[in-house]
Design a protein around this motif. Structure first.
Motif, PDB file in Angstrom:
ATOM      1  N   GLU A 111      33.233  25.568  65.922  1.00  7.48           N
ATOM      2  CA  GLU A 111      32.949  26.160  64.620  1.00  7.48           C
ATOM      3  C   GLU A 111      34.056  25.836  63.618  1.00  7.48           C
ATOM      4  OE1 GLU A 111      30.311  30.069  65.808  1.00  7.48           O
ATOM      5  OE2 GLU A 111      32.482  30.129  66.148  1.00  7.48           O
ATOM      6  N   ILE A 112      35.283  25.819  64.095  1.00 11.20           N
ATOM      7  CA  ILE A 112      36.412  25.446  63.228  1.00 11.20           C
ATOM      8  C   ILE A 112      36.274  23.995  62.791  1.00 11.20           C
ATOM      9  CG2 ILE A 112      38.910  25.061  63.163  1.00 11.20           C
ATOM     10  CD1 ILE A 112      39.124  27.563  65.040  1.00 11.20           C
ATOM     11  N   ASP A 113      35.954  23.116  63.744  1.00 10.64           N
ATOM     12  CA  ASP A 113      35.761  21.698  63.413  1.00 10.64           C
ATOM     13  C   ASP A 113      34.577  21.514  62.459  1.00 10.64           C
ATOM     14  OD1 ASP A 113      37.932  21.004  64.966  1.00 10.64           O
ATOM     15  OD2 ASP A 113      36.727  20.379  66.697  1.00 10.64           O
ATOM     16  N   ASN A 167      23.812  22.422  51.819  1.00 11.27           N
ATOM     17  CA  ASN A 167      24.495  21.340  51.096  1.00 11.27           C
ATOM     18  C   ASN A 167      23.951  19.968  51.479  1.00 11.27           C
ATOM     19  OD1 ASN A 167      26.139  22.850  49.390  1.00 11.27           O
ATOM     20  ND2 ASN A 167      27.598  23.220  51.023  1.00 11.27           N
ATOM     21  N   LEU A 168      23.497  19.827  52.719  1.00 13.13           N
ATOM     22  CA  LEU A 168      22.826  18.594  53.123  1.00 13.13           C
ATOM     23  C   LEU A 168      21.559  18.408  52.285  1.00 13.13           C
ATOM     24  CD1 LEU A 168      22.577  16.184  55.107  1.00 13.13           C
ATOM     25  CD2 LEU A 168      21.357  17.752  56.654  1.00 13.13           C
ATOM     26  N   GLY A 169      20.799  19.479  52.131  1.00 15.32           N
ATOM     27  CA  GLY A 169      19.585  19.415  51.326  1.00 15.32           C
ATOM     28  C   GLY A 169      19.865  19.059  49.877  1.00 15.32           C
ATOM     29  N   ILE A 170      20.929  19.632  49.331  1.00 13.13           N
ATOM     30  CA  ILE A 170      21.300  19.327  47.944  1.00 13.13           C
ATOM     31  C   ILE A 170      21.706  17.858  47.828  1.00 13.13           C
ATOM     32  CG2 ILE A 170      22.916  19.845  46.064  1.00 13.13           C
ATOM     33  CD1 ILE A 170      20.798  22.061  46.741  1.00 13.13           C
ATOM     34  N   SER A 226      18.019  25.688  56.462  1.00 16.19           N
ATOM     35  CA  SER A 226      18.978  26.629  55.896  1.00 16.19           C
ATOM     36  C   SER A 226      18.334  27.996  55.691  1.00 16.19           C
ATOM     37  CB  SER A 226      19.525  26.103  54.563  1.00 16.19           C
ATOM     38  OG  SER A 226      20.387  27.053  53.975  1.00 16.19           O
ATOM     39  N   ILE A 227      17.129  27.988  55.166  1.00 12.98           N
ATOM     40  CA  ILE A 227      16.416  29.241  54.896  1.00 12.98           C
ATOM     41  C   ILE A 227      16.041  29.956  56.191  1.00 12.98           C
ATOM     42  CG2 ILE A 227      14.241  30.167  53.988  1.00 12.98           C
ATOM     43  CD1 ILE A 227      14.568  28.054  51.698  1.00 12.98           C
ATOM     44  N   ARG A 228      15.680  29.206  57.226  1.00  6.53           N
ATOM     45  CA  ARG A 228      15.388  29.845  58.507  1.00  6.53           C
ATOM     46  C   ARG A 228      16.610  30.603  59.028  1.00  6.53           C
ATOM     47  NH1 ARG A 228      11.800  25.646  59.351  1.00  6.53           N
ATOM     48  NH2 ARG A 228      13.220  24.210  60.354  1.00  6.53           N
ATOM     49  N   LEU A 229      17.785  30.039  58.783  1.00  5.80           N
ATOM     50  CA  LEU A 229      19.029  30.665  59.251  1.00  5.80           C
ATOM     51  C   LEU A 229      19.496  31.791  58.336  1.00  5.80           C
ATOM     52  CD1 LEU A 229      20.831  27.388  60.327  1.00  5.80           C
ATOM     53  CD2 LEU A 229      20.049  29.214  61.861  1.00  5.80           C
ATOM     54  N   THR A 230      19.252  31.645  57.036  1.00  4.84           N
ATOM     55  CA  THR A 230      19.698  32.638  56.045  1.00  4.84           C
ATOM     56  C   THR A 230      18.569  32.852  55.036  1.00  4.84           C
ATOM     57  OG1 THR A 230      21.912  31.687  56.306  1.00  4.84           O
ATOM     58  CG2 THR A 230      21.624  33.307  54.569  1.00  4.84           C
ATOM     59  N   ILE A 239      26.804  20.044  61.235  1.00  3.02           N
ATOM     60  CA  ILE A 239      25.609  20.582  61.887  1.00  3.02           C
ATOM     61  C   ILE A 239      25.588  20.218  63.365  1.00  3.02           C
ATOM     62  CG2 ILE A 239      23.090  20.351  61.968  1.00  3.02           C
ATOM     63  CD1 ILE A 239      23.294  20.131  58.802  1.00  3.02           C
ATOM     64  N   ASP A 240      26.018  18.996  63.701  1.00  5.45           N
ATOM     65  CA  ASP A 240      26.095  18.607  65.115  1.00  5.45           C
ATOM     66  C   ASP A 240      27.044  19.533  65.878  1.00  5.45           C
ATOM     67  OD1 ASP A 240      24.286  16.543  64.782  1.00  5.45           O
ATOM     68  OD2 ASP A 240      25.833  14.977  64.638  1.00  5.45           O
ATOM     69  N   LEU A 241      28.131  19.926  65.219  1.00 11.86           N
ATOM     70  CA  LEU A 241      29.108  20.813  65.856  1.00 11.86           C
ATOM     71  C   LEU A 241      28.650  22.270  65.873  1.00 11.86           C
ATOM     72  CD1 LEU A 241      32.277  19.238  64.235  1.00 11.86           C
ATOM     73  CD2 LEU A 241      31.768  19.290  66.704  1.00 11.86           C
ATOM     74  N   ASN A 242      27.894  22.666  64.864  1.00  7.83           N
ATOM     75  CA  ASN A 242      27.422  24.048  64.760  1.00  7.83           C
ATOM     76  C   ASN A 242      25.999  24.040  64.192  1.00  7.83           C
ATOM     77  OD1 ASN A 242      26.929  26.742  64.316  1.00  7.83           O
ATOM     78  ND2 ASN A 242      28.661  27.078  62.943  1.00  7.83           N
ATOM     79  N   PRO A 243      25.001  23.972  65.068  1.00  4.63           N
ATOM     80  CA  PRO A 243      23.613  23.889  64.612  1.00  4.63           C
ATOM     81  C   PRO A 243      23.118  25.118  63.841  1.00  4.63           C
ATOM     82  CG  PRO A 243      23.801  23.282  66.927  1.00  4.63           C
ATOM     83  CD  PRO A 243      25.125  23.830  66.516  1.00  4.63           C
ATOM     84  N   ASP A 244      23.878  26.184  63.822  1.00  2.80           N
ATOM     85  CA  ASP A 244      23.498  27.393  63.092  1.00  2.80           C
ATOM     86  C   ASP A 244      24.244  27.528  61.768  1.00  2.80           C
ATOM     87  OD1 ASP A 244      21.719  28.167  65.088  1.00  2.80           O
ATOM     88  OD2 ASP A 244      23.276  29.222  66.198  1.00  2.80           O
ATOM     89  N   PHE A 245      24.770  26.441  61.250  1.00  2.00           N
ATOM     90  CA  PHE A 245      25.596  26.448  60.039  1.00  2.00           C
ATOM     91  C   PHE A 245      24.683  26.319  58.818  1.00  2.00           C
ATOM     92  CE2 PHE A 245      30.011  24.639  58.667  1.00  2.00           C
ATOM     93  CZ  PHE A 245      30.038  25.504  57.581  1.00  2.00           C
TER      94      PHE A 245
END
Length: 179
Positions: free
Chosen positions: A29-31, A71-74, A92-96, A59-65
């Motif tokens: 998560e830090i990475d 920001n990827l979508g933007i 993103s919306i599914r997560l938040t 996202i590869d490091l934290n799939p729930d980010f």
């Protein structure tokens, strides 16, 4: 779709609106946060292709980010890769689900794809979460207009006049052009 410009920036509005707090983050998560930060720097420099690389790593490091997906979508939207933008923003919306800015960005991407029904749904959700978002209100008016619903577009125009007179005037001109 008129002259309304997207309020699609480097995710700062959302990150200021709602911080994701992680207690005792894992090394991954830090990475991921570091990669996300690098991606955000690239976005601010308008280097969207480079930003995508960093957001994908995050996202590869934290799939729930969620913010990394946002920001990827933007970034995809800035490169006019609308389908990829939609996919990332949906994740993103599914997560938040309460991220009004992500719903707005999704609605904007749907408009660019001429998927106006989907755009209206996303923009209405954005406005339910953040009713004073002039960008979402203007884009919703444009989407209604594109669907041929002039009465609903007029409603958005009236509401928009109280939020942003210049954007309301842009929507009004767009409505006049559709007569």
């Amino acid at each position: 779709m008129g002259t309304v410009q997207p309020a699609l920036c480097a995710g700062r509005a959302y990150s200021q609106e709602k911080k994701q707090e992680v207690q005792n983050p894992s090394p991954r998560e830090i990475d991921a946060a570091k990669e996300h930060s690098r991606g955000t720097e690239q976005m601010l420099a308008q280097k969207y292709k480079e930003a995508i690389v960093f957001f994908r790593r995050a996202i590869d490091l934290n799939p729930d980010f969620s913010e990394a997906y946002y920001n990827l979508g933007i970034s995809y939207e800035k490169l006019e890769q609308h389908e990829d933008s939609v996919e990332a923003l949906q994740k993103s919306i599914r997560l938040t689900p309460d991220n009004a800015n992500a719903h707005y960005a999704l609605g904007y991407a749907y408009c660019r794809l001429r998927r106006y029904k989907d755009a209206i749904d996303a923009l209405e959700r954005s406005l339910a979460l953040k009713p004073d978002n002039a960008f979402a209100r203007a884009k919703l008016g444009s989407a209604y207009l594109a669907m041929g619903n002039k009465d609903k577009a007029q409603e958005q125009y009236q509401l928009l006049k109280t939020l942003n007179a210049a954007m309301a005037e842009d929507l009004h001109r767009e409505m006049e052009g559709k007569k």
